[in-house]
Design a protein around this motif. Structure first.
Motif, PDB file in Angstrom:
ATOM      1  N   ASP A 127       0.815  -1.224   0.000  1.00 45.13           N
ATOM      2  CA  ASP A 127       0.000   0.000   0.000  1.00 45.13           C
ATOM      3  C   ASP A 127       0.849   1.274   0.000  1.00 45.13           C
ATOM      4  O   ASP A 127       0.529   2.245  -0.663  1.00 45.13           O
ATOM      5  CB  ASP A 127      -0.908   0.035   1.233  1.00 45.13           C
ATOM      6  CG  ASP A 127      -2.049  -0.946   1.124  1.00 45.13           C
ATOM      7  OD1 ASP A 127      -2.201  -1.543   0.040  1.00 45.13           O
ATOM      8  OD2 ASP A 127      -2.771  -1.128   2.119  1.00 45.13           O
ATOM      9  N   GLY A 128       1.917   1.276   0.777  1.00 46.04           N
ATOM     10  CA  GLY A 128       2.691   2.502   0.940  1.00 46.04           C
ATOM     11  C   GLY A 128       3.796   2.675  -0.088  1.00 46.04           C
ATOM     12  O   GLY A 128       4.466   3.703  -0.090  1.00 46.04           O
ATOM     13  N   VAL A 129       3.987   1.671  -0.948  1.00 51.11           N
ATOM     14  CA  VAL A 129       5.053   1.787  -1.953  1.00 51.11           C
ATOM     15  C   VAL A 129       4.700   2.887  -2.935  1.00 51.11           C
ATOM     16  O   VAL A 129       3.558   2.987  -3.386  1.00 51.11           O
ATOM     17  CB  VAL A 129       5.218   0.443  -2.696  1.00 51.11           C
ATOM     18  CG1 VAL A 129       6.117   0.587  -3.902  1.00 51.11           C
ATOM     19  CG2 VAL A 129       5.764  -0.609  -1.744  1.00 51.11           C
ATOM     20  N   ARG A 130       5.666   3.724  -3.264  1.00 52.96           N
ATOM     21  CA  ARG A 130       5.405   4.814  -4.219  1.00 52.96           C
ATOM     22  C   ARG A 130       5.773   4.337  -5.615  1.00 52.96           C
ATOM     23  O   ARG A 130       6.863   3.853  -5.863  1.00 52.96           O
ATOM     24  CB  ARG A 130       6.213   6.061  -3.828  1.00 52.96           C
ATOM     25  CG  ARG A 130       5.730   6.674  -2.531  1.00 52.96           C
ATOM     26  CD  ARG A 130       6.443   7.974  -2.230  1.00 52.96           C
ATOM     27  NE  ARG A 130       6.047   9.028  -3.156  1.00 52.96           N
ATOM     28  CZ  ARG A 130       4.926   9.733  -3.071  1.00 52.96           C
ATOM     29  NH1 ARG A 130       4.052   9.489  -2.110  1.00 52.96           N
ATOM     30  NH2 ARG A 130       4.652  10.672  -3.944  1.00 52.96           N
ATOM     31  N   THR A 131       4.811   4.447  -6.508  1.00 52.74           N
ATOM     32  CA  THR A 131       5.015   3.948  -7.860  1.00 52.74           C
ATOM     33  C   THR A 131       4.142   4.786  -8.799  1.00 52.74           C
ATOM     34  O   THR A 131       3.378   5.626  -8.354  1.00 52.74           O
ATOM     35  CB  THR A 131       4.658   2.440  -7.909  1.00 52.74           C
ATOM     36  OG1 THR A 131       4.849   1.934  -9.214  1.00 52.74           O
ATOM     37  CG2 THR A 131       3.243   2.171  -7.505  1.00 52.74           C
ATOM     38  N   SER A 132       4.287   4.570 -10.080  1.00 54.73           N
ATOM     39  CA  SER A 132       3.416   5.234 -11.064  1.00 54.73           C
ATOM     40  C   SER A 132       2.610   4.172 -11.783  1.00 54.73           C
ATOM     41  O   SER A 132       3.034   3.022 -11.867  1.00 54.73           O
ATOM     42  CB  SER A 132       4.238   5.976 -12.117  1.00 54.73           C
ATOM     43  OG  SER A 132       5.176   6.814 -11.522  1.00 54.73           O
TER      44      SER A 132
END
Ligand SMILES: NC(=O)c1ccc[n+]([C@@H]2O[C@H](COP(=O)([O-])OP(=O)(O)OC[C@H]3O[C@@H](n4cnc5c(N)ncnc54)[C@H](O)[C@@H]3O)[C@@H](O)[C@H]2O)c1
Ligand SMILES: N[C@@H](CCO)C(=O)O
Ligand code: NA
Length: 454
Positions: free
Chosen positions: A361-366
């Motif tokens: 959930d908290g992983v930053r991705t595009s």
């Protein structure tokens, strides 16, 4: 095995070390061949004669890929293990492989295995048994086949701080995605070709659903971050939903789709719902074509490591196949026997950091996504409002007019291709769900993560 007298090489004749091999399939048969063919050279390297004393198989009469002396075969694996100094397990599966490996380790015998499924499930138990008995378990072959990555991570990088490991760790899926990218093939056609060429298993589920890569991510992530993980800690998505259109759209945008295994350090950014730790995942991902992993073609594997002091490293080569994988097994065997000859089990992996595996959930991705919409006033603003409401910023949006479609009578149609900026995975997922629910969105497809290299 007894050690040769130290310091008196001229007087000592090398002792013999008794090797039990479990399994004579693709990899096991090649290991047996190398042991028999290279015996003299291996004796020089080890300082003891490596004697293959037996090969445990299920069926004595099964055809083999390599011709091997029939008298070596036995169906009594336990008796073979008990008669040996070192055990090589190449049967695969959880049981009876686990029980047999424990039998060897508990008796203080070094074990070499290529069994990623077992190590990703029971690795901690096997390491604990090895340590308790003062021996070792080694498994270079279990991650990316012939590519040296387990021992470089254990040894060469043990003084550095690894921040991220990104890998193409399954040959079958890389072959399929590469065929789709280079020839425009459909998923089904590319899979059939992989099966015809012998890369994919007859039942390719573990490959195409990402489970095989997930096992490797659990094993390698544990070593890289000095923690212990199982396959259950790995968020896993396979490639069965990737379409020829997705691959084409990615190519037009300057990307290639790869099934990436990722293990990365997650910093504490003050979000109480997202503690620091390590995120482990296997997901089809769009990579910029200039990224070194984008150039990994066919059934090859590669692992890209980002470390604090070393910088960026890439390990590339054959991730599967009988002889290449046997090379990794033999490297572990020679290392384990050298330690036995010199005395002591060597040093195993350390799990002291005990970093928790974090939620995706908290992983930053595009994300990249493609929407089918009516071509009329207000559509773009309705869609961009949803993105804004969820705090997700749009990086690029391309519109293409589509011909009329009988499925949507009387409507002018447009295709919108949107790539977002980086945002929390949970916010991106909620945005996509809200977009899906809009009246002006007729279809949503090609939803795929975009990896931005550091
Ligand atoms: N093939 C590869 O490219 C590759 C790459 C990396 C790791 N590995 C791993 O190496 C191991 C072996 O792979 P493989 O491709 O050689 O498999 P395989 O299916 O070709 O061979 C397995 C062998 O083990 C034997 N076997 C199975 N269960 C047994 C039992 N209960 N008792 C005795 N013998 C038994 C089978 O009869 C067969 O001879 C697996 O753990 C696999 O995941 C394989
Ligand atoms: N089936 C695996 C074999 C190696 O683990 C692959 O395709 O990479
Ligand atoms: Na390897």
């Amino acid at each position: 095995m007894t050690n040769p007298a130290a310091g008196t090489p001229a007087e000592s004749t090398p002792t013999t070390t008794r090797i039990a091999l479990l399994g004579a399939g693709n990899v096991g048969a090649e290991v047996a061949r190398i042991l028999l063919e290279e015996r003299d050279e291996l004796t020089e390297r080890i300082g003891a004669v490596p004697e293959l004393v037996g090969i445990a198989v299920r069926d004595l009469d099964s055809p083999r890929t390599v011709e091997l002396p029939r008298e070596l075969f036995t169906t009594d694996a336990d008796a073979l293990i008990d008669s040996a100094d070192v055990v090589i397990e190449l049967t695969g599966g959880l049981e009876p492989a686990r029980t047999r490996i424990l039998r060897a380790l508990n008796a203080g015998k070094p074990v070499i295995s290529g069994n990623k499924a077992l190590l990703a499930r029971h690795g901690a138990e096997l390491h604990a048994a090895a340590e308790a008995a003062g021996t070792s378990i080694s498994y270079e072959a279990a991650v990316a086949g012939a590519i040296p990555i387990v021992r470089p991570m254990l040894d060469s990088l043990s003084g550095d701080r690894v921040n991220r490991v990104l890998g193409i760790m399954n040959g079958t899926t890389n072959y399929i995605l590469d065929q789709m990218d280079t020839t425009g093939a459909s998923f089904d056609d590319a899979l059939a070709e992989a099966q015809r060429l012998g890369f994919a298993e007859a039942d390719p589920t573990a490959d195409v659903e990402g489970h095989d890569a997930a096992s490797k991510v659990a094993i390698l992530g544990g070593i890289a971050f000095h923690s212990s993980y199982t396959i259950d800690d790995v968020y896993c998505r396979g490639i069965t939903g990737v379409t020829a259109e997705d691959v084409e759209a990615a190519r037009e945008a300057g990307y290639v789709i790869k099934l990436l295994g990722v293990a990365e350090r997650v910093a504490d950014d003050g979000d109480p719902g997202q503690p620091s730790g390590v995120n482990l995942r296997v997901v089809p991902t769009m990579l910029p074509r200039k990224h070194p992993l984008a150039g990994v073609h066919g059934a090859f594997n590669a692992v890209f490591v980002e470390a604090e002091n070393a910088g960026e490293l890439m390990f590339y080569g054959p991730g599967a196949g009988g002889a290449p994988t046997a090379s990794a097994v033999m490297g572990d065997l020679v290392a384990a026997l050298r330690r036995s000859v010199a005395g002591g089990p060597g040093v195993g992996p350390s799990f002291h950091a005990d970093l928790p595996a974090t939620s995706v959930d908290g992983v930053r991705t595009s994300f990249s996504l493609t929407l089918l919409c009516p071509d009329r006033t207000g559509v773009l603003s309705a869609i961009s409002t949803v993105f804004a409401e969820h705090g997700v910023s749009i990086s690029t949006m391309q519109q293409r007019d589509l011909p009329a479609d009988d499925q949507y009578p009387g409507q002018r149609l447009a295709e919108l291709r949107i790539v977002t900026h980086q945002a929390r995975n949970a916010d991106l997922v909620n945005t996509v769900e809200a977009i899906r629910g809009l009246d002006v969105v007729l279809d949503l497809r090609g939803l795929i993560r975009v990896e931005n290299p550091s």
